[in-house]
Design a protein around this motif. Sequence first.
Motif, PDB file in Angstrom:
ATOM      1  N   LEU A  63       0.811  -1.217   0.000  1.00 52.50           N
ATOM      2  CA  LEU A  63       0.000   0.000   0.000  1.00 52.50           C
ATOM      3  C   LEU A  63       0.846   1.269   0.000  1.00 52.50           C
ATOM      4  O   LEU A  63       0.295   2.370   0.019  1.00 52.50           O
ATOM      5  N   ASN A  94     -12.915  -7.397   5.275  1.00 54.43           N
ATOM      6  CA  ASN A  94     -12.615  -6.032   4.830  1.00 54.43           C
ATOM      7  C   ASN A  94     -12.333  -6.057   3.332  1.00 54.43           C
ATOM      8  O   ASN A  94     -11.186  -5.944   2.894  1.00 54.43           O
ATOM      9  N   LEU A  97     -10.257  -3.055   1.785  1.00 54.37           N
ATOM     10  CA  LEU A  97      -8.815  -3.143   2.031  1.00 54.37           C
ATOM     11  C   LEU A  97      -8.200  -4.254   1.191  1.00 54.37           C
ATOM     12  O   LEU A  97      -7.106  -4.090   0.618  1.00 54.37           O
ATOM     13  N   ARG A 100      -7.571  -3.075  -2.278  1.00 52.65           N
ATOM     14  CA  ARG A 100      -6.421  -2.166  -2.341  1.00 52.65           C
ATOM     15  C   ARG A 100      -5.108  -2.945  -2.317  1.00 52.65           C
ATOM     16  O   ARG A 100      -4.157  -2.594  -3.017  1.00 52.65           O
TER      17      ARG A 100
END
Length: 371
Positions: A63, A94, A97, A100
């Motif tokens: 990330l 999640n 997330l 991502r």
Amino acid sequence: MTVPILVTGAFGQVGRRCVANLLARGHTVVASDLRTEAALSVVRTLADQHTPGTLLPAYADLLDPAAIGSLVARHQPRAIVHLAAMLSPVSYRNPELARRINVGGTRTLVRAAQGLAAPPLFVYASSAGVYGSRNPYRHPERLSAQTAVDPVDQYGEDKMLAERIIVNSGLSHAILRLGGVISPDGAGALNRDYLLLMRATPGDNRLHTVDARDAALAFANAAERPDSVDGKVLLIGGDDSHLNLHRDVEDDMLQAIGLGRLGPQASLPGDPDDDRGWSFTGWLDTTESQALLDYQHHSWAHTVDWVASAQPRAVRVIAGALGPLARPVVRTALTLQRRAEHRGPYADPWTLISAKLGPGVLASNVDPAPT
């Protein structure tokens, strides 16, 4: 020092064994993962093996584009083995997330690789989850690279989207779609979400497993064979002894830890008339992957023995003693739980999983921005 190979997710169950293979062959390996106590322990273990290769631990977050860009630019690897991901069912908690990490993180790594003067081979760990729900009664054939992808869950969709980024990147690449990876490490992952996934899956669902040692060897060999694997989609599963049904795999694992088999009454069957009512596992055509990568070295019996031998003796003794009492109690508890959840005669896994964890577990069919 030789031109290195970069491995992401380097300290997981496949990653650390892939790194060990490469080090044993004399490679310089940039081993990248998140900095955790578990990761530091794996680094110490790898360093203690005194292999002819050179281990370069690197702690970077997918990330963080600046950190990933710096890592790739500094080491300029000749191959990247991308194993890092937020796996299911953890990702179901999640999904934003997870996307991502799994999709955005892959895009970040691809862009960093594209910026090198000599772009590397990009070897990607995908999943049989890209194929979606597989009804073995209507689709008895094995899955292949030519089988259409149609993910049913968030994780399979993440993997499909990441594959697309890699294919469209212009990089030399190989996509390795994994079956169910089995190792002694899995015992530590049996939290409530994994248990939900296990009991949601039809007992007669087809499951193609692969020993984590063999999966790791497949990735190590792919990194060394760019001319053979470039542009390939390869399915990674064990030999034909690894073709089993979900209930039998679970029972073999329970037997390995000493508890004993629960039998067919511990799970519901899949609905032969419902293509969506199955899990995302099936039996894989591994003919090409085995021919190119020569990785299938452990039979299912070897894998079960490996899991069993890794259990502390005290655990096996206690489980063995409690097994005759525990098994009927567990079977009864599972039956009562199914009644409380108003489940019908068939497993219908995605209805149960989405009811428990939310609709975000399902594929959204939303394509993020192209790379």
